[in-house]
Design a protein around this motif. Structure first.
Motif, PDB file in Angstrom:
ATOM      1  N   SER A 102     -14.601   1.734   0.410  1.00 22.52           N
ATOM      2  CA  SER A 102     -13.629   1.575   1.484  1.00 22.52           C
ATOM      3  C   SER A 102     -14.192   0.656   2.562  1.00 22.52           C
ATOM      4  O   SER A 102     -15.374   0.747   2.901  1.00 22.52           O
ATOM      5  CB  SER A 102     -13.292   2.934   2.109  1.00 22.52           C
ATOM      6  OG  SER A 102     -12.814   3.833   1.137  1.00 22.52           O
TER       7      SER A 102
ATOM      8  N   GLY B  11      -7.259   3.251  -3.657  1.00 24.64           N
ATOM      9  CA  GLY B  11      -7.889   4.551  -3.469  1.00 24.64           C
ATOM     10  C   GLY B  11      -7.627   5.438  -4.666  1.00 24.64           C
ATOM     11  O   GLY B  11      -6.563   6.043  -4.777  1.00 24.64           O
TER      12      GLY B  11
ATOM     13  N   GLN C  29     -15.470   6.871  -2.966  1.00 22.01           N
ATOM     14  CA  GLN C  29     -15.157   5.616  -2.286  1.00 22.01           C
ATOM     15  C   GLN C  29     -15.409   5.686  -0.782  1.00 22.01           C
ATOM     16  O   GLN C  29     -14.923   4.861  -0.030  1.00 22.01           O
ATOM     17  CB  GLN C  29     -13.701   5.221  -2.568  1.00 22.01           C
ATOM     18  CG  GLN C  29     -13.461   4.842  -4.027  1.00 22.01           C
ATOM     19  CD  GLN C  29     -12.019   4.484  -4.317  1.00 22.01           C
ATOM     20  OE1 GLN C  29     -11.171   5.359  -4.459  1.00 22.01           O
ATOM     21  NE2 GLN C  29     -11.740   3.199  -4.400  1.00 22.01           N
TER      22      GLN C  29
END
Length: 277
Positions: A89, A121, A129
């Motif tokens: 991310s 995602g 992540q």
């Protein structure tokens, strides 16, 4: 601008805290050729190109296998564009740029011809992540290097076969395989069809580039989408609007550490949009 990542050293190991102790994780990541099933996951990334997958794994404090991201992909297209899927991310730290930088440097890619795709995602596809604790570069530096080195060795092997020389006489720079001591060079994209059928080299056969030869890692590189962010074109989580979407609002105390003693919500229920779970 990107941080220079001064803590990265040629033979640096990674130490992670596990509460009362630290351990040095051993990189056990695997590089694999993307399968037909993988193509369904990555869509346009696989169109007309050679795709390598990276299965991020390392040993835990007791020697157990820890998988951090099931699949992250690197593609080399016949148009000489290198596409790297960023699985972490982006939280403003530039990680979406710095991890692809590692692959590009080890591969010998022209940064201006590198395309970065943000993975959606989906932790079933890409594992954890999160972007926190200064963790991403520390844990994924070696696996990203391995991915770049794998593709580089395959490209050099293909070019060496075409030139009738040993792969050790070749190198990569600016998205070309070059023949040392000559002006001969071949774009990565022209070798895609050859490497499609080659065996993936074994990890122990890979020779990594010397850290001093890196052109990206350790330098100030602008965040690749900084202009879009500055111009208001980048999409953030707050920009997402879905049908029938509701927005939750948290009422916080003005005093740190305060606890709720009582509350009244009679007036709030006059709004039809309000929902309770």
């Amino acid at each position: 601008m990107m941080p220079k990542l001064p803590f990265l050293k040629k033979h640096a190991s990674t130490s992670l805290s596990t509460g009362s102790s630290t351990f040095n994780p051993v990189d056990r990541s695997e590089i694999f050729r993307a399968s037909r099933r993988d193509f369904l996951k990555i869509g346009s990334l696989a169109a007309g190109g050679f795709v390598l997958g990276v299965n991020f794994q390392c040993s835990g404090p007791k020697g157990e296998l820890i998988t951090f991201a099931p699949n992250v992909f690197v593609s080399i297209g016949s148009d000489n564009i290198v596409t790297i899927l960023a699985h972490r991310s982006e939280m403003g730290t530039g990680i979406r740029t710095s991890l692809p930088m590692i692959v590009a440097d080890e591969l010998g890619a022209d940064w201006s011809k590198v395309k970065i795709m943000q993975a959606e995602g989906d932790e079933d596809k890409y594992g954890n992540q999160n972007t926190d604790g200064s963790f991403s570069v520390r844990m994924f530096y070696e696996p990203m290097k391995k991915a770049g080195a794998t593709a580089r060795h395959m490209l050099m092997q293909a070019a060496a076969t075409e030139w009738g020389v040993a792969p050790s006489e070749c190198d990569t720079e600016a998205s070309h395989v070059v023949l040392k001591g000559s002006s001969k060079k071949i774009p990565f994209g022209d070798l895609v069809s050859q490497i499609q059928t080659m065996e993936i080299p074994k990890p122990e056969s890979l020779v990594m580039k010397d850290f001093s030869s890196y052109k990206l890692v350790g330098t100030d590189v602008p965040i690749f989408d900084a202009k879009d962010i500055a111009m208001g074109k980048a999409k953030f989580g707050a920009d997402v609007s879905l049908p029938n979407m509701l927005i939750a609002v948290v009422q916080r105390s003005p005093v740190v550490g305060a606890k709720v003693v009582s509350y009244k919500d009679e007036n709030a229920w006059q709004f039809q949009e309000l929902r309770k779970w």
